[in-house]
Write an enzyme that holds these catalytic residues in place. Structure first.
Site, PDB file in Angstrom:
ATOM      1  N   GLU A  23      41.299  99.364  23.229  1.00 22.55           N
ATOM      2  CA  GLU A  23      42.017  98.273  23.897  1.00 22.55           C
ATOM      3  C   GLU A  23      41.665  98.169  25.367  1.00 22.55           C
ATOM      4  O   GLU A  23      41.439  97.092  25.898  1.00 22.55           O
ATOM      5  CB  GLU A  23      43.533  98.476  23.765  1.00 22.55           C
ATOM      6  CG  GLU A  23      44.109  98.046  22.442  1.00 22.55           C
ATOM      7  CD  GLU A  23      45.621  98.210  22.405  1.00 22.55           C
ATOM      8  OE1 GLU A  23      46.284  97.785  23.370  1.00 22.55           O
ATOM      9  OE2 GLU A  23      46.131  98.743  21.408  1.00 22.55           O
TER      10      GLU A  23
ATOM     11  N   ASP B 217      45.082 101.212  20.048  1.00 20.87           N
ATOM     12  CA  ASP B 217      46.185 102.173  20.190  1.00 20.87           C
ATOM     13  C   ASP B 217      46.899 102.466  18.871  1.00 20.87           C
ATOM     14  O   ASP B 217      46.967 101.611  17.980  1.00 20.87           O
ATOM     15  CB  ASP B 217      47.195 101.648  21.214  1.00 20.87           C
ATOM     16  CG  ASP B 217      46.653 101.711  22.638  1.00 20.87           C
ATOM     17  OD1 ASP B 217      45.611 102.356  22.847  1.00 20.87           O
ATOM     18  OD2 ASP B 217      47.264 101.109  23.540  1.00 20.87           O
TER      19      ASP B 217
ATOM     20  N   ASP C 251      49.717 102.304  17.370  1.00 15.74           N
ATOM     21  CA  ASP C 251      51.030 101.730  17.076  1.00 15.74           C
ATOM     22  C   ASP C 251      50.816 100.381  16.399  1.00 15.74           C
ATOM     23  O   ASP C 251      49.687  99.967  16.149  1.00 15.74           O
ATOM     24  CB  ASP C 251      51.883 101.600  18.345  1.00 15.74           C
ATOM     25  CG  ASP C 251      51.220 100.746  19.422  1.00 15.74           C
ATOM     26  OD1 ASP C 251      50.211 100.084  19.125  1.00 15.74           O
ATOM     27  OD2 ASP C 251      51.710 100.739  20.572  1.00 15.74           O
TER      28      ASP C 251
ATOM     29  N   ARG D 234      53.671 105.468  23.531  1.00  7.58           N
ATOM     30  CA  ARG D 234      54.561 104.598  22.744  1.00  7.58           C
ATOM     31  C   ARG D 234      54.816 105.270  21.404  1.00  7.58           C
ATOM     32  O   ARG D 234      54.017 105.166  20.483  1.00  7.58           O
ATOM     33  CB  ARG D 234      53.946 103.204  22.559  1.00  7.58           C
ATOM     34  CG  ARG D 234      53.858 102.418  23.856  1.00  7.58           C
ATOM     35  CD  ARG D 234      53.397 100.992  23.650  1.00  7.58           C
ATOM     36  NE  ARG D 234      53.261 100.300  24.934  1.00  7.58           N
ATOM     37  CZ  ARG D 234      52.145 100.243  25.639  1.00  7.58           C
ATOM     38  NH1 ARG D 234      51.044 100.839  25.181  1.00  7.58           N
ATOM     39  NH2 ARG D 234      52.114  99.606  26.783  1.00  7.58           N
TER      40      ARG D 234
ATOM     41  N   TYR E 239      49.819 109.871  23.551  1.00  6.15           N
ATOM     42  CA  TYR E 239      50.149 108.441  23.538  1.00  6.15           C
ATOM     43  C   TYR E 239      51.620 108.225  23.851  1.00  6.15           C
ATOM     44  O   TYR E 239      52.495 108.926  23.324  1.00  6.15           O
ATOM     45  CB  TYR E 239      49.800 107.836  22.187  1.00  6.15           C
ATOM     46  CG  TYR E 239      49.865 106.334  22.169  1.00  6.15           C
ATOM     47  CD1 TYR E 239      49.096 105.587  23.055  1.00  6.15           C
ATOM     48  CD2 TYR E 239      50.704 105.659  21.294  1.00  6.15           C
ATOM     49  CE1 TYR E 239      49.151 104.201  23.058  1.00  6.15           C
ATOM     50  CE2 TYR E 239      50.764 104.272  21.284  1.00  6.15           C
ATOM     51  CZ  TYR E 239      49.984 103.549  22.171  1.00  6.15           C
ATOM     52  OH  TYR E 239      50.048 102.179  22.169  1.00  6.15           O
TER      53      TYR E 239
ATOM     54  N   HIS F  24      52.485 111.102  14.252  1.00  6.92           N
ATOM     55  CA  HIS F  24      52.590 110.879  15.689  1.00  6.92           C
ATOM     56  C   HIS F  24      53.320 112.043  16.340  1.00  6.92           C
ATOM     57  O   HIS F  24      54.050 112.780  15.698  1.00  6.92           O
ATOM     58  CB  HIS F  24      53.328 109.583  15.981  1.00  6.92           C
ATOM     59  CG  HIS F  24      52.538 108.359  15.625  1.00  6.92           C
ATOM     60  ND1 HIS F  24      52.947 107.099  15.961  1.00  6.92           N
ATOM     61  CD2 HIS F  24      51.359 108.211  14.960  1.00  6.92           C
ATOM     62  CE1 HIS F  24      52.061 106.215  15.533  1.00  6.92           C
ATOM     63  NE2 HIS F  24      51.099 106.866  14.915  1.00  6.92           N
TER      64      HIS F  24
END
Length: 772
Positions: A9, A82, A84, A309, A307, A354
């Protein structure tokens, strides 16, 4: 042709990942989202299975073209956006665009995720690729379609019934409701007086305090004493009964254990950064993004945190082992629990693969990397590092003591409490903050002197203290995020957007770090809660989020979910369009008659906010400011004492315009002199252009802060960034400015276009000329 193409991204990660993977890999950035729904009606077609029409986002057209050229020379495409739902959607849009351009023939397309930007994490991810998650893409498409359908259908209704330019959102509207309801609760709150009695005593030469809990044999409650005369009488009676001493009659000692908080997830990081660092949610996520994408540590660029989020509190086994090793080395083996701590993730949709937000290497101590970080980056990294280490340390042990003391007899009892930390454990590293806590003293160590049952202690005095009950506090960013999370509204990636949207649309203002609803925000909320009650209900919004999460897990189909929402929603839109009149929304009846014509008065919404006006308008034009019960708005404006117009010497008055109150000349329209009600702030920096004026901090009509010369209009020098009285070492321009960007943080920059001087700023930018 064996080279592979990796799409991420952010361009900030490209060089680092390319270096980790070697010459056989080319890494390009999508620069965020590459496609979005066409910005007009018909982008989502409910009659055709909610088919969506996308277009390439203009600013990212060139980046897609660059990706299109590069794909021709590779065998394998790795989609590495990413980890998510947003990242999954971006990967899918890149894939769909390339497929439409017929650029994927004979290409292998794989999905990889980087939970941290370290060499091991990146190479491991490339070695274990997966496929695009169709379920996550469907869930994200459903969210986008819902937001579009709500916005494109409800917003025009708001224009008709309230005013043009307004909008409503599926998630932001319940958040607005929270803020408005809290304000209404505060306005309706009736404060009550109450009194307490505190004894100041001395034992073993050490002073301490005790609170009255029983009087005349009755246990006291908050409102046992509600007046000064009563409280003073009780005080004197207690002093007479005590005769200078209190008798300890009951000593209680117990040990309490306190466990550390879990490692950070997105919402808790935002809350703690607001409490401890004063960061906004947007600022927190911006700085965390920088720490995740990579920091130059001197010849090596590496991501410092995982990460950011996430709603999972899991930690990798290897990471926990490193943390326990560091605790033993730095804080002693006695601070390492026998077994690693396990925390339970609250979110039903948290992905177990995660992790929580943690340092990529706990051995990378904050003080070791401080010189490579901006002030904001260091503060946030230090916070994350401490919370991560503390979560795997031994519990804190506290000894609590409570003593009941008789005053004259066993019918009058004071109680003294105290606690000492016998083993701080994790508290030596980190202690979680609290929102609006009345028990802040709970975390402060207090020590009672040694006492024995039956052995009198000296009573120095008894105080009678007046108190008043207080309304619930207005939401701060931290407490609003916590409330949204508790209600299940929004998800980790949306909290910052929800808050900024409410502010940008001027539904709420942030004053002294507390949210206040604007008049327009109140009216919009009133309309939505009265006519679209179901859609701003906290439970409905949370259940819809859960349903969308179920789509992401593959447990539900998104089309039936969309149908269940859309059919009743569109019918309600049509009904309200026909049945609700504008005056029903923008006017609120009050029990008062117009002093000029005797008609009823009502609270109305004008272009400058709410006011009280006659319902017989335009026949009767009576108005007055809301909250001003004695003066009509149509009367003479307030005169500014001690000042006259600098142009014509007429009196200056306070007026109200479309942008709020301002100072203007009373001789208008003959004289058109105006000036802001709030005086511009003198920065103390000499204007570098005219060398005679000073730079003033001003606020534009839009609310944006800018800086300009006090000699305007003779001198037109102006800046967007805060100036500092320091000359540029490269071009010798008399001043520098403070510029904050997502990538580079806050820097001292030369404002001259031809000069490229920039250096990191070691300080808080809000300390210069005050907060923006």
């Amino acid at each position: 042709m064996s080279k592979s193409l990796v799409i991420v991204e952010s361009p900030a990660k490209c060089k680092t990942i390319e270096k980790y993977l070697g010459k056989d890999f080319q890494v390009l950035a999508s620069y965020g989202h590459v496609r979005d729904l066409i910005p007009k009606e018909g982008a989502v077609d409910p009659e055709n299975g909610f088919a969506m029409k996308y277009q390439v986002i203009e600013r990212n057209q060139k980046h897609l073209q660059e990706i299109g050229k590069a794909i021709k020379n590779v065998d394998t495409l790795y989609l590495a956006t990413d980890p998510d739902r947003e990242g999954e959607a971006i990967s899918w849009h890149v894939f769909e665009h390339l497929k439409e351009k017929r650029l994927l023939k004979d290409k292998e397309v794989l999905r990889v995720v980087f939970h941290e930007i370290t060499k091991k994490a990146v190479t491991d991810a490339i070695a274990h690729p997966t496929e695009l998650s169709v379920n996550m893409v469907n869930a994200q498409q459903a969210r986008r379609a819902l937001d579009y359908l709500v916005g494109f259908n409800l917003s025009p209704l708001l224009w008709k019934k309230i005013r043009r330019g307004l909008s409503a959102g599926r998630v932001q509207s319940p958040a607005l409701r929270m803020i408005v309801e809290r304000e209404l609760e505060i306005e309706a709150f009736k404060s009550r007086e109450y009194w307490t009695h505190t004894a100041a005593a001395i034992a073993q030469g050490q002073p301490f305090k005790a609170r009255l809990t029983h009087y005349n044999g009755e246990k006291l409650n908050q409102f046992s004493f509600t007046g000064e005369a009563q409280a003073t009488e009780v005080k004197q009676a207690l002093l007479d009964a005590a005769d200078g001493v209190l008798i300890p009659v009951k000593l209680e000692k117990k040990q309490r254990i306190r466990n550390p908080a879990p490692p950070f997830i997105t919402s808790t990081l935002q809350q703690e950064a607001a409490r401890k660092l004063g960061f906004t949610t947007r600022r927190t996520m911006m700085v965390a993004q920088q720490l995740y994408e990579g920091i130059d540590l001197g010849g090596e660029t590496v991501g410092l945190i995982s990460y950011m989020r996430t709603d999972s509190v899991n930690l990798a086994v290897e990471a926990v082992a490193d943390i326990r090793e560091l605790i033993a080395e730095k804080f002693g083996a006695g601070n390492v629990p026998k077994e690693p701590r396990q925390f339970k993730t609250k979110s039903k949709n948290a992905q177990e693969a995660h992790e929580a937000i943690r340092p990529t290497s706990v051995h990378r101590l904050p003080e070791l990397v401080k010189d490579r970080l901006s002030v904001e980056q260091y503060k946030l990294y230090d916070l994350i590092w401490k919370r991560t280490v503390a979560c795997q340390m031994i519990h804190a042990t506290l000894n609590q003591v409570a003593v009941d003391l008789n005053c004259g007899s066993d019918k009058n009892v004071f109680r003294a409490t105290g606690s000492t930390v016998t083993n701080p454990g994790f508290m030596a590293v980190y202690l979680e903050g609290k929102d609006d806590s009345k028990d802040a003293a709970d975390d402060q160590e207090s020590l009672l002197p040694p006492m024995e049952e039956g052995r009198p202690v000296v009573l120095h005095d008894i105080s009678a203290d007046q108190h008043f009950t207080e309304p619930p506090p207005r939401y701060s960013e931290a407490s609003l995020v916590n409330a949204l999370e508790q209600h299940g509204i929004g998800r980790p990636s949306t909290y910052a957007t929800i808050i900024s949207t409410l502010q940008n649309r001027e539904y709420v203002t942030l004053d002294n770090k507390r949210f206040y609803p604007t008049d327009v925000g109140r009216i919009v909320n009133k309309f939505l809660t009265e006519h679209f009650t179901k859609y701003v209900d906290y439970g409905f919004t949370a259940n819809l989020e859960d349903d969308l999460d179920a789509v992401a897990r593959g447990e539900k189909d998104w089309i039936p979910l969309m149908n269940d929402f859309w059919r009743p929603f569109t019918e309600l839109i049509k009904e309200k369009d026909e049945s609700v009149q504008r005056k029903d929304v923008t006017q609120e009846s009050i029990d008062e008659k117009c002093p000029e014509c005797g008609s009823a008065l009502s609270i109305r919404l004008g272009r400058n906010g709410r006011f009280i006006g006659c319902t017989n308008y335009p026949t009767c034009s009576y108005t007055r400011n809301l909250g001003d019960e004695n003066q009509a708005a149509s009367q003479e404006p307030e005169i500014v004492e001690g000042r006259v117009c600098p142009q014509c010497a007429s009196p200056l008055v306070i007026k109200i315009g479309r942008y709020g109150k301002f100072v203007g000349c009373s001789a208008y329209p003959a004289c058109k002199h105006i000036e802001p009600l709030e005086k511009p702030l003198d920065t103390g920096v000499t204007c570098p252009q005219c060398r005679t004026g000073v730079i003033l901090k001003r606020k534009a009509r839009s609310g944006k802060i800018f800086y300009s010369c006090s000699g305007y209009p003779k001198c037109d020098y102006a800046l967007w960034d805060a100036p500092i009285q320091e000359s540029c070492p490269d071009c010798n321009w008399p001043i520098l400015t403070l510029k904050t960007t997502k990538r580079r943080g806050t820097e001292k920059v030369c404002p001259q276009k031809d000069c490229k001087y920039a250096t990191p700023y070691e300080g808080d930018p809000e300390d210069v000329n005050g907060p923006a």
